[in-house]
Design an enzyme around this catalytic site. Structure first.
Site, short mmCIF file in Angstrom:
data_model
loop_
_atom_site.label_atom_id
_atom_site.label_comp_id
_atom_site.label_asym_id
_atom_site.label_seq_id
_atom_site.Cartn_x
_atom_site.Cartn_y
_atom_site.Cartn_z
N LYS A 17 0.88 -1.26 -0.04
CA LYS A 17 -0.05 0.07 0.01
C LYS A 17 0.93 1.36 0.05
O LYS A 17 1.73 1.18 0.72
CB LYS A 17 -0.80 0.01 1.36
N ALA A 106 7.42 -3.22 8.83
CA ALA A 106 7.21 -1.84 9.70
C ALA A 106 7.63 -1.03 8.88
O ALA A 106 8.60 -0.10 9.29
CB ALA A 106 8.03 -2.16 11.00
N SER A 107 7.43 -0.75 7.72
CA SER A 107 7.88 0.20 6.65
C SER A 107 7.05 1.13 6.13
O SER A 107 7.31 1.92 5.00
CB SER A 107 8.72 -0.54 5.84
N GLY A 108 5.68 1.23 6.51
CA GLY A 108 4.76 2.18 5.82
C GLY A 108 4.20 1.92 4.72
O GLY A 108 3.21 2.86 3.93
N GLY A 111 2.27 -3.80 4.89
CA GLY A 111 2.63 -5.27 4.46
C GLY A 111 1.83 -6.01 5.49
O GLY A 111 1.33 -7.04 4.99
N SER A 114 -1.77 -5.91 4.69
CA SER A 114 -2.10 -6.33 3.64
C SER A 114 -2.20 -8.10 3.47
O SER A 114 -2.88 -8.90 2.98
CB SER A 114 -1.01 -6.07 2.48
N ASP A 146 -5.39 0.25 9.02
CA ASP A 146 -5.12 -0.06 7.68
C ASP A 146 -5.54 -1.09 6.90
O ASP A 146 -5.86 -1.25 5.68
CB ASP A 146 -3.43 -0.14 7.54
O1 C5P Z 1 -4.17 0.30 14.06
P1 C5P Z 1 -2.60 -0.04 13.82
O2 C5P Z 1 -2.12 -1.21 14.43
O3 C5P Z 1 -2.41 0.00 12.31
O4 C5P Z 1 -1.97 1.46 14.33
C1 C5P Z 1 -0.62 1.41 14.95
C2 C5P Z 1 -0.80 2.41 15.88
O5 C5P Z 1 -0.54 3.75 14.98
C3 C5P Z 1 -1.62 3.08 16.71
O6 C5P Z 1 -1.89 2.31 18.09
C4 C5P Z 1 -1.87 4.26 16.92
O7 C5P Z 1 -0.99 4.59 17.85
C5 C5P Z 1 -1.24 4.90 15.69
N1 C5P Z 1 -2.42 5.33 14.72
C6 C5P Z 1 -3.06 6.37 14.91
N2 C5P Z 1 -3.98 6.84 13.97
C7 C5P Z 1 -4.32 6.02 13.22
C8 C5P Z 1 -3.64 4.99 12.97
C9 C5P Z 1 -2.74 4.56 13.61
O8 C5P Z 1 -2.81 7.16 15.97
N3 C5P Z 1 -5.27 6.49 12.03
#
Ligand code: C5P
Length: 300
Positions: A17, A106-108, A111, A114, A146
């Site tokens: 993504k 852990a690279s944005g 992964g 997905s 995501d």
């Molecule tokens: O939900 P996910 O595990 O992908 O998000 C990791 C962390 O990123 C969350 O615990 C939160 O700290 C931060 N996050 C956020 N706002 C979002 C998505 C993620 O603050 N919309």
């Protein structure tokens, strides 16, 4: 997402993504951030294969296999367990799952999300659950913000915390080089380091955009996570510099980093641009790929 069947095995792509733009526009009471993001998905990705087994099994192959957490914290296993738990009356039997891990972790570039989305889709078919896409995406939201985006896996605008999905018809396919400087970045740390959380939203998209119009539009947008991520991982700045030096028409960080993308006019230029970056930075992940959408025309 491609679904391939061979004998009893079923294989599904888990594409990367790419957040072409990511605006942080607010924050919810629970601490999650409100986003407006335009995301696309690339041909390059991980792959999930499921097949019958006498007991549950999980194997990871591919260049980034060693970076995948083996047990708890693994989103593929979490997706399997969550789907099974949601249907206790149905025969969700033992399954062997293989993850071919081609994307840095852990690279944005989504992964893990997905992979989880592909696992839900593969097992929905494997166990013949016939759960709707909408319900699968809702079920997956607990695995990561995501996930609904990765479940759609098409050009889209995401709102909410990333879970309100508006697919984009007529969005062009884009040729790009992905570069990851090899520094994992923890998403919560990047959000925490944001200086401002109430930023302006995305400008309106051009109607029926060409690749050139998308780049003009991107020049009016931001990734609000880029500045805090760069401060945590200076390699991001180097990756962006390398993409710009290679002639990218546009370069930016994706998600919370550290992966960056550079847009190029066509497949040949993209492959040519990747080469010197790979040579100069043998430790980096460098890949030439293309996003899904209408065929990339290389024009304008
Ligand atoms: O939900 P996910 O595990 O992908 O998000 C990791 C962390 O990123 C969350 O615990 C939160 O700290 C931060 N996050 C956020 N706002 C979002 C998505 C993620 O603050 N919309």
């Amino acid at each position: 997402m491609v679904l391939e069947r061979a004998a009893d095995a079923l294989t599904i792509d888990a594409p990367a993504k790419i957040n072409l733009a990511l605006h942080v526009v607010g924050r919810r009471a629970d601490g999650y951030h409100l986003l407006e993001s335009l995301a696309v998905f690339t041909q390059l990705g991980d792959r999930i294969t499921v097949e019958p087994a006498s007991s549950d099994r999980f194997a990871v192959t591919g260049p980034f296999a060693d970076a995948v957490p083996p047990g708890d914290g693994n989103l593929v296993l979490a997706a399997r367990d969550q789907l099974r738990a949601a249907f206790p009356q149905r025969p969700c039997g033992p399954v062997s799952i293989r993850l071919d891990k081609n994307l840095p972790v852990a690279s944005g570039i989504g992964g893990g999300s997905s992979d989880a989305a592909a696992t839900l889709r593969a097992l929905n078919s494997f166990w013949q659950l016939a759960v709707s896409d909408l319900d699968l995406a809702k079920l997956g939201l607990g695995l990561g913000a995501d996930l609904p985006m990765c479940f759609a896996a098409k050009p889209l605008i995401a709102g909410g915390i990333g879970d309100n999905i508006e697919p984009l018809a007529d969005f062009p396919s884009l040729h790009m080089v992905l570069v990851n400087p090899g520094v994992p970045v923890a998403t919560p740390d990047v959000f925490r380091a944001l200086a401002s959380r109430d930023n302006p939203g995305l400008p309106p998209l051009p109607a029926r955009p060409s690749a050139g119009a998308v780049i003009e539009w991107l020049n009016q947008t931001r990734n609000d996570l880029e500045i805090p991520a760069k401060a945590l991982a200076p390699g991001i700045g180097e990756a962006l510099l390398a993409l710009n030096d290679a002639g990218a028409r546009f370069a930016r960080m994706s998600g919370s980093g550290a992966s960056c993308f550079g847009l190029f006019g066509d497949a040949v230029r993209t492959a040519e641009a990747a080469e010197p970056i790979r040579r100069q930075h043998p430790q980096w992940f460098v890949a030439a790929t293309q996003s899904g959408g209408a065929p990339a025309d290389g024009a304008s």
